[in-house]
Scaffold this motif. Structure first.
Motif, PDB file in Angstrom:
ATOM      1  N   THR A   1       0.835  -1.207   0.000  1.00 17.36           N
ATOM      2  CA  THR A   1       0.000   0.000   0.000  1.00 17.36           C
ATOM      3  C   THR A   1       0.866   1.252   0.000  1.00 17.36           C
ATOM      4  O   THR A   1       0.667   2.178  -0.800  1.00 17.36           O
ATOM      5  N   CYS A   2       1.852   1.262   0.899  1.00 15.21           N
ATOM      6  CA  CYS A   2       2.736   2.436   0.967  1.00 15.21           C
ATOM      7  C   CYS A   2       3.551   2.561  -0.330  1.00 15.21           C
ATOM      8  O   CYS A   2       3.776   3.679  -0.808  1.00 15.21           O
TER       9      CYS A   2
ATOM     10  N   SER B   1       2.633   1.705  -3.273  1.00 12.26           N
ATOM     11  CA  SER B   1       1.742   2.236  -4.293  1.00 12.26           C
ATOM     12  C   SER B   1       1.483   3.729  -4.058  1.00 12.26           C
ATOM     13  O   SER B   1       1.434   4.532  -4.988  1.00 12.26           O
ATOM     14  N   GLU B   2       1.333   4.068  -2.785  1.00 10.82           N
ATOM     15  CA  GLU B   2       1.111   5.487  -2.452  1.00 10.82           C
ATOM     16  C   GLU B   2       2.312   6.332  -2.844  1.00 10.82           C
ATOM     17  O   GLU B   2       2.167   7.442  -3.350  1.00 10.82           O
TER      18      GLU B   2
ATOM     19  N   ARG C   1      -1.999  14.946  -4.361  1.00  8.01           N
ATOM     20  CA  ARG C   1      -1.971  13.604  -4.947  1.00  8.01           C
ATOM     21  C   ARG C   1      -3.350  12.932  -4.806  1.00  8.01           C
ATOM     22  O   ARG C   1      -3.874  12.345  -5.757  1.00  8.01           O
TER      23      ARG C   1
ATOM     24  N   GLU D   1      -8.340   3.275  -2.075  1.00 16.83           N
ATOM     25  CA  GLU D   1      -7.021   2.658  -2.046  1.00 16.83           C
ATOM     26  C   GLU D   1      -5.950   3.603  -1.548  1.00 16.83           C
ATOM     27  O   GLU D   1      -4.922   3.200  -1.038  1.00 16.83           O
ATOM     28  N   LEU D   2      -6.232   4.892  -1.707  1.00 17.44           N
ATOM     29  CA  LEU D   2      -5.169   5.853  -1.449  1.00 17.44           C
ATOM     30  C   LEU D   2      -5.397   6.722  -0.222  1.00 17.44           C
ATOM     31  O   LEU D   2      -4.701   7.687  -0.009  1.00 17.44           O
TER      32      LEU D   2
ATOM     33  N   HIS E   1      -4.760   1.992   6.490  1.00 14.30           N
ATOM     34  CA  HIS E   1      -4.224   0.658   6.637  1.00 14.30           C
ATOM     35  C   HIS E   1      -3.218   0.673   7.769  1.00 14.30           C
ATOM     36  O   HIS E   1      -3.066   1.669   8.450  1.00 14.30           O
TER      37      HIS E   1
END
Lengths: 390, 193
Positions: A35-36, A38-39, B173, B186-187, B192
């Motif tokens: 996740t990170c 991708s971020e 972003r 997702e962002l 998470h």
């Protein structure tokens, strides 16, 4: 490393500004956290889009509009149609010279005004206990008044009217203060900025180019929020609580005292303390409160300086305070007298020495105008029972 | 008088202080567009931005005699511009407030007119970033200020600017990805771990 902390370091990573060990730790996290990773990828892509916006060019329309406005202002300034820009620019420079000359040649008038106003103040408003007021005290005061005129004149002649103080106090002092309170060391992951970035003294007024309180608290909170440490989060809670508020005032005073160039010069210290004690703005649990101490002639300029603060809550509060002072001063002279706190006054026997013994012209003119202000506004106090207040 | 294009901003400012209109004109040429652009993005109103830019440059003209040539001109200029913007912001709060939707409509219309969809998307995303983060990324990422210059312009500490820029970039972003059609969920930061 946790994800939130990793996110807070994206800019540093992108700019290659991280220490090697930190960068290794972050890259290790990114390789294990999809996740990170991708971020960060989308962060870099968006950043490149953002930075791809070209700096704005100046169109003819914009240039013409701006220059027309400036030319109009210059014409108004210089009173001339031709060569107005040049004349207005030179006029702006010449103002200081004109002002200096006026003070020099008018020094007799200034001295007489200052002397008269000071004696007036000494005998009617200064906080000497009635029982202790001796004939020798009076003689000393009057002698110093007449002797001080030359010092005043000399200072104005030789020293500039505007002075700047260098920054002396740093953010780490704030951290040390919090550390002392919570009794644990703190490592804040942000750069250490100065608290007072620049202070400009200008005649009787002074301007803070950066607000100590706003900058420090914002950096502190931003730094701690970016941190992932449990201990630092606890400190953030403490910092947001009223426990920090008591320290803020001390820091503000320390910052002001730090501006004093010569610790042996009592007049500078007196002046700095006077300014430091004038306005206290606190943030407690997200509420901003304001309190003032000292003569109105000093409180008001300080409040005006706070109007440039970035924090809109602070500005709104200061505006309300100014309005309140105005209304009260108009309605109740006795209340105005109350606002002059005895503890902010110097020792009576050395009043004149401090007033006229200053070495820096800005301190002298500040004092002189302060006295002139009181002289001009003495009618506010004419009906007040001042004896009881001092 | 001819002004060499190699003159630094500070040299030009000194010449302008001494009465050179040509030097002042060169400064306007160098920074006039950036000033209007910053104000436009801050105020969300092109005409108001142009009016305020004029007012800010008049303030600059009046303040020139106080400019210290040992310091950089650009942060000094922008500190005056941003002060003017803050004053205007306070005035507008008391009176009329331009709706964000109206401004976005004008932006969309502008980008449609320009026929540059990608740029419109970036501008729109930028516009959705809240203050003070938007101004921070405008200065650093769009206008190319160093962190120190941006800090001086905004009269805050360098650490504050760095923090604002990182948050501004993250927010930009998010908006940019969302507007581009990617999945917002997702962002989301902190969603998470």
């Amino acid at each position: 490393m946790k994800c939130q902390h990793a996110t807070s370091l994206f800019s540093d990573l992108s700019e290659g500004a991280l220490p090697e060990s930190k960068e290794r730790e972050l890259r290790q996290h990114l390789s294990g956290c999809t996740t990170c990773a991708s971020e960060f990828e989308s962060f870099e892509e968006a950043l490149s889009m953002l930075q791809g916006l070209q700096p704005s060019e100046t169109s003819d329309e914009v240039r013409t509009a701006i220059l027309s406005a400036v030319d109009a202002a210059a014409r108004e300034e210089s009173g001339e149609r031709d060569e107005s820009f040049r004349r207005a620019a030179l006029l702006a420079q010449g103002r200081t010279i004109v002002r200096e000359r006026r003070i020099r040649f008018g020094s007799h008038a200034v001295a007489v005004l200052v002397g008269a106003a000071a004696v007036y103040l000494l005998f009617f408003f200064w906080p000497w206990p009635v029982g202790d007021r001796t004939e020798s005290d009076r003689d000393l005061a009057i002698d110093q008044s007449s002797g001080g005129d030359a010092t005043l004149e000399e200072s104005i002649r030789t020293e500039p009217l505007v002075a700047e103080a260098e920054p002396r106090i740093e953010y780490r002092e704030v951290i040390r203060t919090v550390e002392k309170r919570v009794e644990v060391p703190i490592e804040v992951p942000v750069e250490v900025p100065v608290v007072v970035e620049r202070v400009v003294l200008r005649g009787p007024l002074f301007e803070l180019d950066a607000s100590p309180l706003a900058s420090v608290l914002e950096s502190l909170v931003a730094g701690l929020e970016d941190s992932n440490s449990l201990r630092e989060r606890e400190l953030l809670a403490l910092a947001s609580d009223s426990t920090l508020a008591d320290e803020e005032r001390e820091l503000s005073q320390a910052a002001t005292l730090a501006r004093v160039e010569d610790p042996e010069d009592e007049s500078q210290i007196f002046s700095a303390r006077h300014q430091a004690a004038s306005v206290s703005i606190r943030r407690e649990n997200n509420d901003v409160s304001l309190s003032t101490r000292g003569a109105l002639s000093e409180v008001v300029p300080v409040l005006l300086a706070w109007l440039d603060n970035e924090d809109e809550e602070v500005v709104a509060l200061v505006e309300r305070q100014l309005e309140e002072i105005r209304q009260r001063a108009e309605a109740d002279p006795a209340l105005v007298a109350h606002l002059i706190q005895p503890e902010l006054k110097p020792e009576p026997t050395s009043v004149m020495q401090r007033l006229f013994g200053a070495r820096r012209a800005n301190a002298v003119t500040w004092r002189a105008e302060w006295i002139a202000w009181w002289s001009a506004n003495s009618e506010l106090l004419s009906g007040a029972e001042t004896d009881g207040f001092f | 008088m001819t002004i060499p294009s190699s003159d630094s901003d500070e040299v030009l400012a000194t010449k302008a202080t001494n009465g050179s209109r040509a030097a002042f004109e060169e400064l306007v040429s160098r920074f006039g567009g950036a000033v209007v652009s910053l104000l436009e993005r801050r105020l969300r109103d092109h005409h108001l931005a142009l009016d305020l830019a004029q007012e800010a440059w008049v303030r600059v003209f009046h303040a020139l005699s106080r400019f210290d040539a040992n310091r950089s001109f650009r942060p000094w200029l922008f500190s005056i511009v941003l002060n003017a913007a803050r004053d205007e912001g306070r005035r507008r709060e008391r009176s009329r407030v331009v709706s964000l939707d109206d401004y976005r409509e004008s932006l969309s219309a502008k980008s449609a007119l320009d026929g540059v969809d990608e740029r419109g998307l970036i501008e729109d995303s930028l516009d959705r970033v809240d203050e003070p983060y938007r101004t921070a990324i405008l200065l650093v990422d769009v206008e190319g200020f160093s962190y120190e210059e941006a800090a001086e312009s905004l009269q805050v500490a360098t650490g504050t600017i760095k923090s604002r820029v990182n948050r501004g970039r993250l927010a930009f972003r998010d908006h940019w990805v969302r507007l581009s059609g990617a999945s917002a969920e997702e962002l989301t930061i902190g969603g998470h771990s």
